[in-house]
Motif scaffolding. Structure first.
Motif, PDB file in Angstrom:
ATOM      1  N   LEU A  97       0.830  -1.201   0.000  1.00 14.97           N
ATOM      2  CA  LEU A  97       0.000   0.000   0.000  1.00 14.97           C
ATOM      3  C   LEU A  97       0.868   1.256   0.000  1.00 14.97           C
ATOM      4  N   ILE A  98       1.949   1.238   0.780  1.00 10.25           N
ATOM      5  CA  ILE A  98       2.871   2.378   0.812  1.00 10.25           C
ATOM      6  C   ILE A  98       3.523   2.569  -0.549  1.00 10.25           C
ATOM      7  N   SER A  99       3.881   1.467  -1.216  1.00  5.59           N
ATOM      8  CA  SER A  99       4.474   1.558  -2.546  1.00  5.59           C
ATOM      9  C   SER A  99       3.497   2.175  -3.548  1.00  5.59           C
ATOM     10  N   LEU A 100       2.231   1.765  -3.470  1.00  4.63           N
ATOM     11  CA  LEU A 100       1.232   2.345  -4.371  1.00  4.63           C
ATOM     12  C   LEU A 100       1.090   3.846  -4.139  1.00  4.63           C
ATOM     13  N   GLU A 101       1.195   4.268  -2.885  1.00  5.35           N
ATOM     14  CA  GLU A 101       1.136   5.699  -2.600  1.00  5.35           C
ATOM     15  C   GLU A 101       2.333   6.415  -3.210  1.00  5.35           C
ATOM     16  N   ARG A 102       3.504   5.820  -3.081  1.00  2.00           N
ATOM     17  CA  ARG A 102       4.712   6.449  -3.632  1.00  2.00           C
ATOM     18  C   ARG A 102       4.649   6.556  -5.147  1.00  2.00           C
ATOM     19  N   GLN A 103       3.959   5.599  -5.777  1.00  2.00           N
ATOM     20  CA  GLN A 103       3.808   5.636  -7.233  1.00  2.00           C
ATOM     21  C   GLN A 103       2.723   6.626  -7.673  1.00  2.00           C
ATOM     22  N   GLY A 104       2.039   7.241  -6.716  1.00  2.00           N
ATOM     23  CA  GLY A 104       0.999   8.201  -7.044  1.00  2.00           C
ATOM     24  C   GLY A 104      -0.340   7.588  -7.354  1.00  2.00           C
ATOM     25  N   ALA A 105      -0.510   6.281  -7.048  1.00  2.00           N
ATOM     26  CA  ALA A 105      -1.756   5.596  -7.378  1.00  2.00           C
ATOM     27  C   ALA A 105      -2.872   5.913  -6.409  1.00  2.00           C
ATOM     28  N   LEU A 106      -2.506   6.257  -5.161  1.00  2.00           N
ATOM     29  CA  LEU A 106      -3.509   6.499  -4.127  1.00  2.00           C
ATOM     30  C   LEU A 106      -2.890   7.315  -3.008  1.00  2.00           C
ATOM     31  N   LYS A 107      -3.714   7.679  -2.039  1.00  2.00           N
ATOM     32  CA  LYS A 107      -3.267   8.411  -0.864  1.00  2.00           C
ATOM     33  C   LYS A 107      -3.701   7.639   0.378  1.00  2.00           C
ATOM     34  N   ILE A 108      -2.745   7.281   1.247  1.00  2.00           N
ATOM     35  CA  ILE A 108      -3.088   6.646   2.518  1.00  2.00           C
ATOM     36  C   ILE A 108      -3.654   7.723   3.433  1.00  2.00           C
ATOM     37  N   CYS A 109      -4.900   7.523   3.846  1.00  2.00           N
ATOM     38  CA  CYS A 109      -5.625   8.562   4.592  1.00  2.00           C
ATOM     39  C   CYS A 109      -5.672   8.218   6.071  1.00  2.00           C
ATOM     40  N   ARG A 110      -5.289   9.165   6.888  1.00  2.00           N
ATOM     41  CA  ARG A 110      -5.245   8.977   8.329  1.00  2.00           C
ATOM     42  C   ARG A 110      -6.364   9.705   9.058  1.00  2.00           C
ATOM     43  N   SER A 111      -7.181  10.397   8.315  1.00  2.00           N
ATOM     44  CA  SER A 111      -8.285  11.158   8.900  1.00  2.00           C
ATOM     45  C   SER A 111      -9.374  11.345   7.863  1.00  2.00           C
ATOM     46  N   ALA A 112     -10.551  11.768   8.329  1.00  2.00           N
ATOM     47  CA  ALA A 112     -11.641  12.058   7.400  1.00  2.00           C
ATOM     48  C   ALA A 112     -11.273  13.212   6.475  1.00  2.00           C
ATOM     49  N   SER A 113     -10.538  14.183   6.994  1.00  2.00           N
ATOM     50  CA  SER A 113     -10.139  15.309   6.144  1.00  2.00           C
ATOM     51  C   SER A 113      -9.195  14.851   5.041  1.00  2.00           C
ATOM     52  N   ASP A 114      -8.355  13.845   5.329  1.00  2.00           N
ATOM     53  CA  ASP A 114      -7.502  13.281   4.272  1.00  2.00           C
ATOM     54  C   ASP A 114      -8.351  12.653   3.171  1.00  2.00           C
ATOM     55  N   VAL A 115      -9.409  11.940   3.574  1.00  2.00           N
ATOM     56  CA  VAL A 115     -10.295  11.312   2.591  1.00  2.00           C
ATOM     57  C   VAL A 115     -10.979  12.376   1.747  1.00  2.00           C
ATOM     58  N   ARG A 116     -11.501  13.394   2.401  1.00  2.00           N
ATOM     59  CA  ARG A 116     -12.171  14.478   1.666  1.00  2.00           C
ATOM     60  C   ARG A 116     -11.212  15.138   0.669  1.00  2.00           C
ATOM     61  N   SER A 117      -9.992  15.415   1.122  1.00  3.84           N
ATOM     62  CA  SER A 117      -9.013  16.067   0.253  1.00  3.84           C
ATOM     63  C   SER A 117      -8.681  15.203  -0.951  1.00  3.84           C
ATOM     64  N   ALA A 118      -8.491  13.908  -0.723  1.00  3.09           N
ATOM     65  CA  ALA A 118      -8.193  12.999  -1.842  1.00  3.09           C
ATOM     66  C   ALA A 118      -9.345  12.971  -2.830  1.00  3.09           C
ATOM     67  N   MET A 119     -10.573  12.876  -2.322  1.00  8.78           N
ATOM     68  CA  MET A 119     -11.731  12.832  -3.208  1.00  8.78           C
ATOM     69  C   MET A 119     -11.847  14.118  -4.015  1.00  8.78           C
ATOM     70  N   GLU A 120     -11.558  15.239  -3.398  1.00 11.95           N
ATOM     71  CA  GLU A 120     -11.672  16.528  -4.091  1.00 11.95           C
ATOM     72  C   GLU A 120     -10.619  16.686  -5.180  1.00 11.95           C
ATOM     73  N   THR A 121      -9.457  16.046  -4.986  1.00  7.16           N
ATOM     74  CA  THR A 121      -8.373  16.198  -5.961  1.00  7.16           C
ATOM     75  C   THR A 121      -8.287  15.032  -6.935  1.00  7.16           C
ATOM     76  N   GLY A 122      -9.209  14.070  -6.821  1.00  9.73           N
ATOM     77  CA  GLY A 122      -9.250  12.966  -7.757  1.00  9.73           C
ATOM     78  C   GLY A 122      -8.217  11.885  -7.515  1.00  9.73           C
ATOM     79  N   VAL A 123      -7.694  11.820  -6.285  1.00 10.80           N
ATOM     80  CA  VAL A 123      -6.742  10.778  -5.915  1.00 10.80           C
ATOM     81  C   VAL A 123      -7.487   9.701  -5.129  1.00 10.80           C
ATOM     82  N   MET A 124      -7.219   8.426  -5.421  1.00 11.68           N
ATOM     83  CA  MET A 124      -7.891   7.356  -4.699  1.00 11.68           C
ATOM     84  C   MET A 124      -7.533   7.411  -3.215  1.00 11.68           C
ATOM     85  N   ALA A 125      -8.545   7.397  -2.364  1.00 11.65           N
ATOM     86  CA  ALA A 125      -8.361   7.477  -0.915  1.00 11.65           C
ATOM     87  C   ALA A 125      -8.310   6.069  -0.329  1.00 11.65           C
ATOM     88  N   ALA A 126      -7.263   5.779   0.448  1.00 10.11           N
ATOM     89  CA  ALA A 126      -7.098   4.446   1.030  1.00 10.11           C
ATOM     90  C   ALA A 126      -6.958   4.551   2.544  1.00 10.11           C
TER      91      ALA A 126
END
Length: 348
Positions: A97-126
């Motif tokens: 999962l960390i490797s996929l984040e480094r490749q720009g495939a997704l964002k590891i989300c640690r909070s609801a605000s992280d999820v919202r930010s990823a969704m708003e910018t079109g990055v897959m939220a994990a």
């Protein structure tokens, strides 16, 4: 229909990557992957992300889907997995999962605000999730390390036992009251997760374990991928009494797409109509209220209805929900809004 975007309560993609059935690179997840979840299918289906499960397999797990076909069944559970093996597997999946984040495939989300930010910018939220805590030692040192890596959701058990408790077997027909609940270490684990703002997942726990969590947790009760026992009498599904407890805690249930937990006959048959999913959604909304129901597909870990097939098929589900009479506001809640609410309450 690609909107509203869907944030989902459960997938097993990391296991599929580790087992080699889908690549983590350009030819796999970041390209035209062969499983339920990949970036191309996600963009096609309006899949914004969800809970990515770390799961420790064993040699007996592969046959479970095929064995859930008779009129009734009671599948023997594999034994508990030893901690060293489980830790090695869990760390490998977390690293994927960390490797996929480094490749720009997704964002590891640690909070609801992280999820919202990823969704708003079109990055897959994990959200990093653990399905079965075999990799967590009783001193919780592994938990601390995985939390630092992004772990924010944990189920004390899959269906096989752990040092923390007991899961439900794959049994049909059956209620979820199938054995003892959490151990003393299990109660300590719930308390530790509460302190660390890690969501405790009730899916796969037996009924005694469910009530142990309900009595001891200070957070909303969450079943990331479970259905209504009244509509499908499978051991994996939740009774009305359990649903009432989740409602009273202001928690959430994510609708499981696995057809054996949807169908009245408990069979893992893909020719299950979307109408059956809507019946479960209606039932869950009726008991829990429209603010406490979401989606928990079990993509890449189960057989889902033919009309969906994978995340690219999610527009068919949205269309069925709309035709069924769900309005725009309710659709947004079911597709992602209710998950964001619970994540805000749980993760801090």
């Amino acid at each position: 229909m690609k909107h509203p975007l869907i944030f989902d309560g459960h997938n097993d993609l990391l296991l599929q990557i580790q087992c080699g059935s889908v690549s983590a690179g350009e030819a796999g997840f970041m390209g035209a992957g062969g499983r339920h979840v990949d970036l191309i299918k996600a963009r096609t289906g309006g899949f914004a992300g969800g809970f990515f499960a770390i799961f420790v397999p064993d040699s007996g797990d592969a046959s479970f889907l095929e064995e859930m076909m008779p009129e009734s069944y009671d599948l023997p559970l594999p034994p508990a997995v030893a901690w060293p093996q489980a830790m090695q597997t869990a760390l490998a999946q977390a690293a994927t999962l960390i490797s996929l984040e480094r490749q720009g495939a997704l964002k590891i989300c640690r909070s609801a605000s992280d999820v919202r930010s990823a969704m708003e910018t079109g990055v897959m939220a994990a959200v990093m999730h653990m399905e079965g805590a075999e990799a967590i030692d009783p001193d919780f040192e592994t938990l601390e390390v995985l939390h630092a890596a992004g772990l924010r959701s944990l189920g004390p058990v899959w269906s096989r036992p752990t040092i923390y408790g007991h899961g439900v077997p794959f049994r049909f027909p059956s209620g979820p009251d199938t054995g003892p609940g959490l151990t003393a270490d299990g109660l300590r684990l719930v308390k530790k997760c509460n302190e660390m703002n890690i969501l405790v997942d009730l899916s796969h726990l037996n009924e005694a374990g469910f009530w142990d969590v309900a009595r001891h947790s200070t957070k909303p009760l969450v079943a990331t991928h479970s259905n209504a026992h009244a509509l499908c009498p499978h051991s994996r599904n939740l009774t009305d009494r359990q649903l009432h407890a989740i409602r009273d805690s202001d928690g959430i249930v994510g609708l499981n797409f696995a057809v054996a937990f949807l169908r009245k006959d408990g069979r893992m048959k893909a020719d299950t109509p979307l109408a059956r999913m809507l019946e479960h959604l209606d039932y869950l909304i009726d008991i829990l209220g429209e603010d406490r129901v979401g989606l928990g597909s079990d993509f890449d870990g189960a057989t889902v209805p033919d009309a969906i097939k994978d995340v690219a098929g999610l527009p068919a589900l949205r269309k069925a929900m709309q035709t069924h009479g769900y309005g725009r506001e309710l659709m947004a809640k079911l597709c992602h809004g209710n998950w964001l609410r619970v994540l805000e309450q749980t993760l801090g």
